[in-house]
Design a protein around this motif. Sequence first.
Motif, PDB file in Angstrom:
ATOM      1  N   UNK A   4      -3.521 -22.574  -1.356  1.00  0.00           N
ATOM      2  CA  UNK A   4      -4.964 -22.338  -1.420  1.00  0.00           C
ATOM      3  C   UNK A   4      -5.310 -21.546  -2.672  1.00  0.00           C
ATOM      4  N   UNK A   5      -6.619 -21.416  -2.920  1.00  0.00           N
ATOM      5  CA  UNK A   5      -7.071 -20.711  -4.107  1.00  0.00           C
ATOM      6  C   UNK A   5      -6.935 -21.615  -5.323  1.00  0.00           C
ATOM      7  N   UNK A   6      -6.477 -21.074  -6.471  1.00  0.00           N
ATOM      8  CA  UNK A   6      -6.120 -19.672  -6.714  1.00  0.00           C
ATOM      9  C   UNK A   6      -7.353 -18.795  -6.893  1.00  0.00           C
ATOM     10  N   UNK A   7      -7.100 -17.513  -7.131  1.00  0.00           N
ATOM     11  CA  UNK A   7      -8.197 -16.577  -7.324  1.00  0.00           C
ATOM     12  C   UNK A   7      -9.101 -16.541  -6.109  1.00  0.00           C
ATOM     13  N   UNK A   8     -10.411 -16.666  -6.356  1.00  0.00           N
ATOM     14  CA  UNK A   8     -11.394 -16.581  -5.281  1.00  0.00           C
ATOM     15  C   UNK A   8     -11.873 -17.958  -4.829  1.00  0.00           C
ATOM     16  N   UNK A   9     -11.173 -19.007  -5.248  1.00  0.00           N
ATOM     17  CA  UNK A   9     -11.597 -20.351  -4.882  1.00  0.00           C
ATOM     18  C   UNK A   9     -11.361 -20.620  -3.400  1.00  0.00           C
ATOM     19  N   UNK A  10     -12.222 -21.451  -2.833  1.00  0.00           N
ATOM     20  CA  UNK A  10     -12.139 -21.835  -1.428  1.00  0.00           C
ATOM     21  C   UNK A  10     -11.738 -23.304  -1.363  1.00  0.00           C
ATOM     22  N   UNK A  11     -10.820 -23.675  -0.458  1.00  0.00           N
ATOM     23  CA  UNK A  11     -10.209 -22.873   0.591  1.00  0.00           C
ATOM     24  C   UNK A  11      -9.343 -21.753   0.018  1.00  0.00           C
ATOM     25  N   UNK A  12      -9.481 -20.581   0.612  1.00  0.00           N
ATOM     26  CA  UNK A  12      -8.740 -19.416   0.170  1.00  0.00           C
ATOM     27  C   UNK A  12      -9.467 -18.151   0.504  1.00  0.00           C
ATOM     28  N   UNK A  13      -9.207 -17.100  -0.280  1.00  0.00           N
ATOM     29  CA  UNK A  13      -9.814 -15.786  -0.056  1.00  0.00           C
ATOM     30  C   UNK A  13     -11.002 -15.625  -1.001  1.00  0.00           C
ATOM     31  N   UNK A  14     -12.248 -15.689  -0.511  1.00  0.00           N
ATOM     32  CA  UNK A  14     -13.403 -15.692  -1.407  1.00  0.00           C
ATOM     33  C   UNK A  14     -13.866 -14.317  -1.855  1.00  0.00           C
ATOM     34  N   UNK A  15     -13.328 -13.243  -1.264  1.00  0.00           N
ATOM     35  CA  UNK A  15     -13.740 -11.909  -1.715  1.00  0.00           C
ATOM     36  C   UNK A  15     -12.562 -10.945  -1.671  1.00  0.00           C
ATOM     37  N   UNK A  16     -12.811  -9.718  -2.135  1.00  0.00           N
ATOM     38  CA  UNK A  16     -11.750  -8.709  -2.217  1.00  0.00           C
ATOM     39  C   UNK A  16     -11.067  -8.540  -0.853  1.00  0.00           C
ATOM     40  N   UNK A  17      -9.852  -7.999  -0.911  1.00  0.00           N
ATOM     41  CA  UNK A  17      -9.067  -7.812   0.303  1.00  0.00           C
ATOM     42  C   UNK A  17      -9.562  -6.641   1.148  1.00  0.00           C
ATOM     43  N   UNK A  18     -10.152  -5.618   0.517  1.00  0.00           N
ATOM     44  CA  UNK A  18     -10.553  -4.482   1.338  1.00  0.00           C
ATOM     45  C   UNK A  18     -11.374  -3.455   0.600  1.00  0.00           C
ATOM     46  N   UNK A  64       0.844  -1.207   0.000  1.00  0.00           N
ATOM     47  CA  UNK A  64       0.000   0.000   0.000  1.00  0.00           C
ATOM     48  C   UNK A  64       0.871   1.245   0.000  1.00  0.00           C
ATOM     49  N   UNK A  65       1.132   1.764  -1.188  1.00  0.00           N
ATOM     50  CA  UNK A  65       1.987   2.939  -1.357  1.00  0.00           C
ATOM     51  C   UNK A  65       1.298   3.940  -2.277  1.00  0.00           C
ATOM     52  N   UNK A  66       1.491   5.230  -2.048  1.00  0.00           N
ATOM     53  CA  UNK A  66       0.865   6.212  -2.941  1.00  0.00           C
ATOM     54  C   UNK A  66       1.323   6.001  -4.380  1.00  0.00           C
ATOM     55  N   UNK A  67       0.362   5.993  -5.290  1.00  0.00           N
ATOM     56  CA  UNK A  67       0.657   5.782  -6.700  1.00  0.00           C
ATOM     57  C   UNK A  67       0.532   4.343  -7.143  1.00  0.00           C
ATOM     58  N   UNK A  68       0.608   3.396  -6.204  1.00  0.00           N
ATOM     59  CA  UNK A  68       0.420   1.988  -6.569  1.00  0.00           C
ATOM     60  C   UNK A  68      -1.054   1.743  -6.876  1.00  0.00           C
ATOM     61  N   UNK A  69      -1.369   0.808  -7.776  1.00  0.00           N
ATOM     62  CA  UNK A  69      -2.779   0.535  -8.040  1.00  0.00           C
ATOM     63  C   UNK A  69      -3.446  -0.112  -6.828  1.00  0.00           C
ATOM     64  N   UNK A  70      -4.733   0.150  -6.669  1.00  0.00           N
ATOM     65  CA  UNK A  70      -5.488  -0.468  -5.570  1.00  0.00           C
ATOM     66  C   UNK A  70      -5.372  -1.988  -5.622  1.00  0.00           C
ATOM     67  N   UNK A  71      -5.291  -2.534  -6.822  1.00  0.00           N
ATOM     68  CA  UNK A  71      -5.194  -3.985  -6.980  1.00  0.00           C
ATOM     69  C   UNK A  71      -3.940  -4.557  -6.339  1.00  0.00           C
ATOM     70  N   UNK A  72      -2.896  -3.749  -6.153  1.00  0.00           N
ATOM     71  CA  UNK A  72      -1.642  -4.263  -5.601  1.00  0.00           C
ATOM     72  C   UNK A  72      -1.839  -4.819  -4.196  1.00  0.00           C
ATOM     73  N   UNK A  73      -2.753  -4.214  -3.423  1.00  0.00           N
ATOM     74  CA  UNK A  73      -3.001  -4.700  -2.062  1.00  0.00           C
ATOM     75  C   UNK A  73      -3.622  -6.090  -2.122  1.00  0.00           C
ATOM     76  N   UNK A  74      -4.626  -6.243  -2.978  1.00  0.00           N
ATOM     77  CA  UNK A  74      -5.276  -7.546  -3.124  1.00  0.00           C
ATOM     78  C   UNK A  74      -4.300  -8.582  -3.683  1.00  0.00           C
ATOM     79  N   UNK A  75      -3.538  -8.188  -4.681  1.00  0.00           N
ATOM     80  CA  UNK A  75      -2.595  -9.118  -5.293  1.00  0.00           C
ATOM     81  C   UNK A  75      -1.596  -9.640  -4.264  1.00  0.00           C
ATOM     82  N   UNK A  76      -1.119  -8.749  -3.394  1.00  0.00           N
ATOM     83  CA  UNK A  76      -0.114  -9.146  -2.407  1.00  0.00           C
ATOM     84  C   UNK A  76      -0.699 -10.102  -1.381  1.00  0.00           C
ATOM     85  N   UNK A  77      -1.893  -9.782  -0.879  1.00  0.00           N
ATOM     86  CA  UNK A  77      -2.548 -10.666   0.090  1.00  0.00           C
ATOM     87  C   UNK A  77      -2.838 -12.029  -0.524  1.00  0.00           C
ATOM     88  N   UNK A  78      -3.413 -12.016  -1.714  1.00  0.00           N
ATOM     89  CA  UNK A  78      -3.810 -13.263  -2.370  1.00  0.00           C
ATOM     90  C   UNK A  78      -2.583 -14.099  -2.725  1.00  0.00           C
TER      91      UNK A  78
END
Length: 407
Positions: free
Chosen positions: A319-333, A297-311
Motif C-alpha cells: 500500500x501507499x507509498x507515503x500518504x497515498x490511499x489505499x494506505x495511511x492518509x495521515x500522520x501516525x500520531x 518509540x525510544x527516548x532520543x529517537x526522532x518523532x518521525x521514527x514512529x511514523x516511519x516504522x508504522x508506514x
Amino acid sequence: MTVGVGGSDFATELAGIRNQRDAVPPIGVEEHARRVERAQARMRELGIAALWLDGTTNLAWLTGLKHGQSERPVGAILPAQGPLSYLCPAFEVERLRTMLLLPGDVRGWEEDEDPYALFTEMLREADVAGGTVALDDMARVFVAEGMRGALPNHRFVASGPVTSHLRERKTEQEVAILRQAMGMTLQIHAAAARALQPGVTTTEVGEFLAAAHRRAGFDSGPAFSIVLFGEPTAYPHGVPYPQTLAEGDVVLIDVGAPLHGYVSDITRSYVFGTPTPRQREIWNLAKRAQAAGFAAAKPGAPCAAIDDACRGEVVKAGMGPGYKVPGLPHRTGHGIGMDVHEAPYFVGGNQQPLAVGNTGSIEPTIAIYGEFGIRLEDHIVITERGADWLTPPARSVDDPFGLEGRA
C-alpha cells in the motif's frame, strides 16, 4: 461472531457504568505553583522577560485558571522574576478573583479604555520596560497584534519554547490522570461494542457514548465522537450522515473526554459478525503497524521514527507509498494532555527527539476507499526504558477487547 461484540443493549450497558472520577486526584495548587517556577526558570534560560498567557489551555495548564477566550483580552502576565498578574475587563475583575487558584493582582480595563495600554502599564510595573515578551502561541491574532502595536520597542516571540516545552514533558501525576482517563474510555468502548445490534444507528451509539462518559465521572461528555459503520470507516474523520449497522460491517469508534482537564482518546475497529479474509488481513496489518511504531518509540529517537516504522509496515504490504490511499492518509500520531491534539507530533520529517514524559497516540489508519478502514489507537508514555502503553492495545480481530481466557 467477534468476541465481545453484540449480545446486550444500551440500557443494560449504561446501567453498568460506574463513576471512577475519584480514582486519581486532580492537579492541585502546589503543582501549579511548581509549574510557574519551572516556567520562570525556562524564561530566564531563554532570555524572555515576560510571558502573556491568553485564555487558552496554556493559561489553564500553568495557573489553573480556566477562563476561555472571547472578543475581549483576558489572561495573565508572568514575568521572569516576580508574581503573576491578571488582566481582564473591569466588570469581570471580581468574578475572576473567585476563579483563581494562584494569587495575583487582577487589573481591569473599562469598556471605553484600551486594554493594551493597561497591558503596557502592567509590564512596566513588573519591571519589564523592554526586552523579549513571549506571546501565547494559541492567542488570537487581534490580541497578539494589539500587544505588538502597544510595545513597538519590545521583541516578541511565540510562547512554545516555554509552554509547549514544559507541557510536552508530563509529570507522574499527569500520566496517572491520562492512564485513568484512557482506561475509563476503553471500558466504555467495550460496553458500546456489547450493545450493538443489527439496525442500530451511529447516532444511537454516539448518544450512548455521551451518556456513558458523563456517568463514568468525566468532566463532561466527549470532546469528540466519531462512530462509523461499513464503507464510511475508510474516512479518518468520518462522514456527515448517519449509518445503520448490518451484519459483516466494520465498526470504527474514536472517542474521548476530559478527566480533571486531561483528555482520553481511544479508537477501536472490529467487525460486527465474522471477519472476512480481507477484513482480517487489513486489521492484522494495522496491528503490525502499531506494534512497529511502539518498538520505534525510544527516548532520543526522532518523532518521525514512529511514523516511519508504522508506514514501513504498510508499504511492505503493497500500500501507499507515503500518504497515498489505499494506505495511511495521515500522520501516525499526536501528543495528548489537556488538548486532545498537542505537541509532539509523530509525523514524517519531525526530527524533534522523543523525551521522557512525552505522551501521544500510535494510531495507524488504513483507509481503503470504497471498502472500509481500520484504525487502532492507543497512547504511550516515553520512559527512560522506552515506551509504555497507557492502555492495552486491541488483542486480535476475533477478540479485540481481550475477553477470551479471562476468569
